[in-house]
Design an enzyme around this catalytic site. Structure first.
Site, PDB file in Angstrom:
ATOM      1  N   SER A 149       0.971  -1.296   0.100  1.00  0.00           N
ATOM      2  CA  SER A 149       0.101  -0.038  -0.214  1.00  0.00           C
ATOM      3  C   SER A 149       1.040   1.506   0.001  1.00  0.00           C
ATOM      4  CB  SER A 149      -0.892  -0.075   1.367  1.00  0.00           C
ATOM      5  OG  SER A 149      -1.330   1.253   1.593  1.00  0.00           O
TER       6      SER A 149
ATOM      7  N   TYR B 103      -0.476  -0.632  10.774  1.00  0.00           N
ATOM      8  CA  TYR B 103      -1.071  -0.927   9.105  1.00  0.00           C
ATOM      9  C   TYR B 103       0.211  -0.607   8.206  1.00  0.00           C
ATOM     10  CZ  TYR B 103      -3.147  -0.904   4.461  1.00  0.00           C
ATOM     11  OH  TYR B 103      -3.430  -1.163   3.366  1.00  0.00           O
TER      12      TYR B 103
HETATM   13  N1  LIG Z   1      -9.012  -1.139  -0.967  1.00  0.00           N
HETATM   14  C1  LIG Z   1      -7.923  -0.361  -0.953  1.00  0.00           C
HETATM   15  O1  LIG Z   1      -8.317   0.820  -1.000  1.00  0.00           O
HETATM   16  C2  LIG Z   1      -6.567  -0.512  -0.522  1.00  0.00           C
HETATM   17  C3  LIG Z   1      -5.516   0.520  -0.751  1.00  0.00           C
HETATM   18  C4  LIG Z   1      -4.283   0.060  -0.597  1.00  0.00           C
HETATM   19  C5  LIG Z   1      -3.641  -0.910  -0.570  1.00  0.00           C
HETATM   20  N2  LIG Z   1      -4.686  -2.244  -0.244  1.00  0.00           N
HETATM   21  C6  LIG Z   1      -4.195  -3.432  -0.134  1.00  0.00           C
HETATM   22  O2  LIG Z   1      -4.823  -4.408  -0.874  1.00  0.00           O
HETATM   23  C7  LIG Z   1      -4.940  -5.506  -0.694  1.00  0.00           C
HETATM   24  C8  LIG Z   1      -6.600  -6.058  -0.628  1.00  0.00           C
HETATM   25  O3  LIG Z   1      -7.411  -4.994   0.066  1.00  0.00           O
HETATM   26  P1  LIG Z   1      -8.869  -5.210   0.110  1.00  0.00           P
HETATM   27  O4  LIG Z   1      -9.548  -3.884   0.245  1.00  0.00           O
HETATM   28  O5  LIG Z   1      -9.316  -5.882  -0.985  1.00  0.00           O
HETATM   29  O6  LIG Z   1      -9.314  -5.838   1.417  1.00  0.00           O
HETATM   30  P2  LIG Z   1      -8.600  -7.167   2.282  1.00  0.00           P
HETATM   31  O7  LIG Z   1      -9.567  -7.487   3.454  1.00  0.00           O
HETATM   32  O8  LIG Z   1      -7.051  -7.134   2.506  1.00  0.00           O
HETATM   33  O9  LIG Z   1      -8.820  -8.304   1.260  1.00  0.00           O
HETATM   34  C9  LIG Z   1      -9.981  -9.112   0.882  1.00  0.00           C
HETATM   35  C10 LIG Z   1      -9.972 -10.657   1.015  1.00  0.00           C
HETATM   36  O10 LIG Z   1      -9.006 -11.113   2.027  1.00  0.00           O
HETATM   37  C11 LIG Z   1      -9.337 -12.175   2.791  1.00  0.00           C
HETATM   38  N3  LIG Z   1      -9.104 -11.997   4.225  1.00  0.00           N
HETATM   39  C12 LIG Z   1      -9.025 -10.566   4.909  1.00  0.00           C
HETATM   40  N4  LIG Z   1      -8.549 -11.225   5.891  1.00  0.00           N
HETATM   41  C13 LIG Z   1      -8.046 -12.623   5.975  1.00  0.00           C
HETATM   42  C14 LIG Z   1      -7.681 -13.328   6.943  1.00  0.00           C
HETATM   43  N5  LIG Z   1      -7.436 -12.891   8.237  1.00  0.00           N
HETATM   44  N6  LIG Z   1      -7.506 -14.517   6.740  1.00  0.00           N
HETATM   45  C15 LIG Z   1      -7.900 -15.064   5.268  1.00  0.00           C
HETATM   46  N7  LIG Z   1      -8.504 -14.442   4.510  1.00  0.00           N
HETATM   47  C16 LIG Z   1      -8.592 -12.872   4.732  1.00  0.00           C
HETATM   48  C17 LIG Z   1     -11.061 -11.564   2.688  1.00  0.00           C
HETATM   49  O11 LIG Z   1     -12.019 -12.697   2.804  1.00  0.00           O
HETATM   50  P3  LIG Z   1     -12.560 -12.861   4.423  1.00  0.00           P
HETATM   51  O12 LIG Z   1     -12.806 -11.595   4.837  1.00  0.00           O
HETATM   52  O13 LIG Z   1     -13.837 -13.720   4.111  1.00  0.00           O
HETATM   53  O14 LIG Z   1     -11.543 -13.614   5.160  1.00  0.00           O
HETATM   54  C18 LIG Z   1     -10.933 -11.259   0.996  1.00  0.00           C
HETATM   55  O15 LIG Z   1     -11.083 -12.146   0.295  1.00  0.00           O
HETATM   56  C19 LIG Z   1      -4.412  -5.480   1.054  1.00  0.00           C
HETATM   57  O16 LIG Z   1      -3.559  -6.024   1.088  1.00  0.00           O
HETATM   58  C20 LIG Z   1      -4.733  -4.269   1.136  1.00  0.00           C
HETATM   59  O17 LIG Z   1      -3.773  -3.823   2.413  1.00  0.00           O
HETATM   60  C21 LIG Z   1      -6.057  -1.884  -0.349  1.00  0.00           C
END
Ligand SMILES: NC(=O)c1ccc[n+]([C@@H]2O[C@H](COP(=O)([O-])OP(=O)(O)OC[C@H]3O[C@@H](n4cnc5c(N)ncnc54)[C@H](OP(=O)(O)O)[C@@H]3O)[C@@H](O)[C@H]2O)c1
Length: 264
Positions: free
Chosen positions: A146, A159
């Site tokens: 990120s 984070y």
């Molecule tokens: N979205 C943004 O704006 C943003 C910005 C900068 C960086 N990022 C990065 O992009 C990545 C994806 O982000 P995201 O927004 O899609 O949300 P996320 O919550 O990181 O990813 C969602 C996915 O991960 C699973 N997950 C979350 N916690 C888990 C755990 N403890 N064990 C197993 N599975 C887990 C979720 O399913 P379950 O909840 O069912 O477990 C879902 O499949 C992350 O690394 C984040 O740091 C995102």
């Protein structure tokens, strides 16, 4: 890209955090290239729905592994569940923070759980899945990080620190494994329209702004540039260029990071 991905990395890919948002988009893109996928997440109905959709749309084998990546035995269980297949592509996507508050406003166990999921499990997965790739001189690894990794910032302590860990880990592995035909990419994301982001914003009474990155755009671009590591800054004018805060004195960078988060 499609045929090339399967030739280069196939026959199986693993997406840790692969049931929605960016992770599901990676899984769809990988499956569309003819690579079978293993999806990891906690919520079984969401995980199974995503798996069914991928099977129906792309006709590949899809395996689901329901576990919490912050558990100490999570990666060992994932390795067991995939021991009979050749994993040539590994994406560690799970990593978002569900709420950003000052450091002392969260209990320490919540911080430690984030560190286990975003650091310990990422390192162990890179070791366990990357080792065989290096041995067979074929593979690809994406660690999703990120813009919070560029500098410290108020309400981002744990984070941002975990995301800096992921960024440096991926860059280091890129440097070590580039001579072994294993591509490693540190994928730096800005705001991306995922269910997780929407939940976080809704908790603050906000909605996702227009025009932010979409999961499919992120996944398509990252897979196309998997060989262009060490780092891809999605959405930047110069995605393989310097950190946007890199020219600032550290103090100014930390204050800028703190301000940008507070304004969101
Ligand atoms: N979205 C943004 O704006 C943003 C910005 C900068 C960086 N990022 C990065 O992009 C990545 C994806 O982000 P995201 O927004 O899609 O949300 P996320 O919550 O990181 O990813 C969602 C996915 O991960 C699973 N997950 C979350 N916690 C888990 C755990 N403890 N064990 C197993 N599975 C887990 C979720 O399913 P379950 O909840 O069912 O477990 C879902 O499949 C992350 O690394 C984040 O740091 C995102």
């Amino acid at each position: 890209m499609t045929a090339k991905l399967a030739d280069k990395y196939g026959p199986w890919g693993v997406v840790a955090g692969g049931s929605d948002g960016v992770g599901a988009a990676f899984a769809h893109r990988i499956a569309a290239a003819g690579i079978n996928v293993v999806l990891v997440a906690r919520r079984v109905p969401v995980l199974e729905a995503c798996a069914d959709e991928i099977r129906a749309e792309h006709g590949v084998d899809v395996r689901t592994v329901a576990l919490d990546l912050s558990a100490s035995d999570a990666v060992a269980r994932l390795v067991d569940a995939t021991a009979d297949v050749e994993v040539g592509l590994f994406v560690y996507n799970a990593g978002a923070d569900d709420i950003s508050v000052p450091f002392l406003d969260k209990d320490v166990d919540t911080h430690l759980s984030l560190v286990r999921r975003n650091c310990g499990a990422v390192l162990e997965a890179a070791y366990r899945f990357g080792g065989p790739m290096v041995e067979r001189e074929r593979g690809g690894v994406v660690l999703v990080t990120s813009g919070a990794a560029w500098a410290g910032g108020a309400s981002l302590a744990a984070y941002g620190a975990t995301k800096a860990f992921d960024l440096v880990l991926a860059e280091s592995l890129w440097a070590e494994w580039r001579g072994h035909n294993v591509d490693v990419l540190s994928l730096v994301l800005g705001m991306t329209d995922t269910p997780s982001l929407r939940r976080t914003l809704a908790a603050k009474g906000d909605a996702a702004p227009d025009g932010i990155a979409t999961p499919d755009d992120v996944a398509e671009t990252a897979l196309r540039h998997l060989g262009d590591g060490p780092t891809w800054i999605h959405g930047a004018g110069d995605p393989t260029g310097p950190s946007p805060l890199g020219a600032l004195p550290r103090r100014d960078a930390v204050l800028a990071m703190s301000r940008s988060w507070a304004e969101e």
